[in-house]
Design a protein around this motif. Structure first.
Motif, short mmCIF file in Angstrom:
data_model
loop_
_atom_site.label_atom_id
_atom_site.label_comp_id
_atom_site.label_asym_id
_atom_site.label_seq_id
_atom_site.Cartn_x
_atom_site.Cartn_y
_atom_site.Cartn_z
N ARG A 83 0.84 -1.21 0.00
CA ARG A 83 0.00 0.00 0.00
C ARG A 83 0.87 1.26 0.00
N GLU A 84 1.93 1.23 0.79
CA GLU A 84 2.85 2.38 0.87
C GLU A 84 3.49 2.65 -0.49
N ILE A 85 3.95 1.59 -1.16
CA ILE A 85 4.57 1.75 -2.47
C ILE A 85 3.55 2.25 -3.49
N LYS A 93 5.21 10.72 -5.73
CA LYS A 93 6.37 10.80 -4.83
C LYS A 93 7.09 9.46 -4.88
N ALA A 94 8.11 9.43 -5.67
CA ALA A 94 8.83 8.18 -5.87
C ALA A 94 9.48 7.73 -4.58
N ALA A 95 9.10 6.56 -4.15
CA ALA A 95 9.72 5.98 -2.96
C ALA A 95 11.01 5.30 -3.40
N SER A 96 12.01 5.39 -2.57
CA SER A 96 13.24 4.69 -2.92
C SER A 96 13.01 3.22 -2.64
#
Length: 176
Positions: A83-85, A93-96
Motif C-alpha cells: 500500500r505504501e509503495i 512521490k517516488a519511494a526509494s
C-alpha cells in the motif's frame, strides 16, 4: 447491529475497489465536463436494488480480497508495504525502492490486475443478471462516495446509525 455494520463496511470496501476500475474506465470514455455532474436523485427503490445487488457481490469481493492479500504476501511484501509503495506511485512521490521491493511490487501488481479484471467481469455479470443497469449501479456507487445525502439514505436503509457506527464501518473497510 453488528451484521449491519459489517454490511456497511463491506459496502464501503466495495465502493473503493469497484470505483477504482470504473473511474479509470470513465476517465477514458466520458468527457471531463460530464464527470463533474453527480446524480443524486435516485429513488428509494433504486437504492434498495443497489443494496440487494451489493449483497450478492460481497462473496466475489471477499474472495478477490483474499486472493489479493495472498498475492501480495506471496510476492514477499506485506500489505502495508504494498500500500505504501502504491500510494507513493499514485501521488508521484517516488519511494526509494530496493530492486527486491520493486520486483515484488510489480509481481503482486500484475496478479492483482488479473484478479481485478476477473472480479470486475463477474461483478458486471451479477449486476446485469439482477436487472440493474451498470451505469445506474456505478452512479449510485459514486454518489455514495461523494454525497452525504445518498450516504445517509443508504446507511439509514442498512439501519446503520450515523456517527460512531458509520465511522467504525468506514474505518474497518479501509483497514485503518
Amino acid at each position: 447491529m453488528m451484521k449491519k455494520s459489517l454490511v456497511a463496511a463491506g459496502l464501503a470496501l466495495f465502493m473503493c475497489v469497484f470505483s477504482l476500475s470504473t473511474k479509470a474506465t470513465a476517465q477514458n470514455t466520458v468527457p471531463q465536463q460530464q464527470q463533474q455532474a453527480l446524480k443524486t436523485d435516485y429513488s428509494d427503490s433504486q437504492l434498495k436494488q443497489f443494496l440487494d445487488v451489493n449483497k450478492k457481490l460481497q462473496p466475489l469481493q471477499q474472495a478477490a480480497q483474499q486472493h489479493i492479500v495472498k498475492s501480495i504476501e506471496n510476492s514477499g511484501l506485506t500489505v502495508d508495504r504494498f500500500r505504501e509503495i502504491a500510494q507513493s506511485q499514485q501521488t508521484g512521490k517516488a519511494a526509494s525502492l530496493s530492486a527486491q521491493d520493486s520486483t515484488a511490487f510489480n509481481k503482486a501488481a500484475q496478479e492483482i490486475m488479473k484478479e481485478k479484471g476477473k472480479t470486475d467481469s463477474q461483478m458486471v455479470t451479477v449486476i446485469q443478471k439482477e436487472g440493474m443497469d451498470l451505469e445506474t449501479f456505478q452512479g449510485i456507487a459514486m454518489a455514495y462516495q461523494q454525497s452525504p445525502e445518498i450516504q445517509q439514505k443508504i446507511n439509514k436503509m442498512l439501519g446503520v446509525q450515523t456517527g460512531a457506527d458509520s465511522t467504525a464501518a468506514k474505518t474497518d473497510s479501509t483497514g485503518k
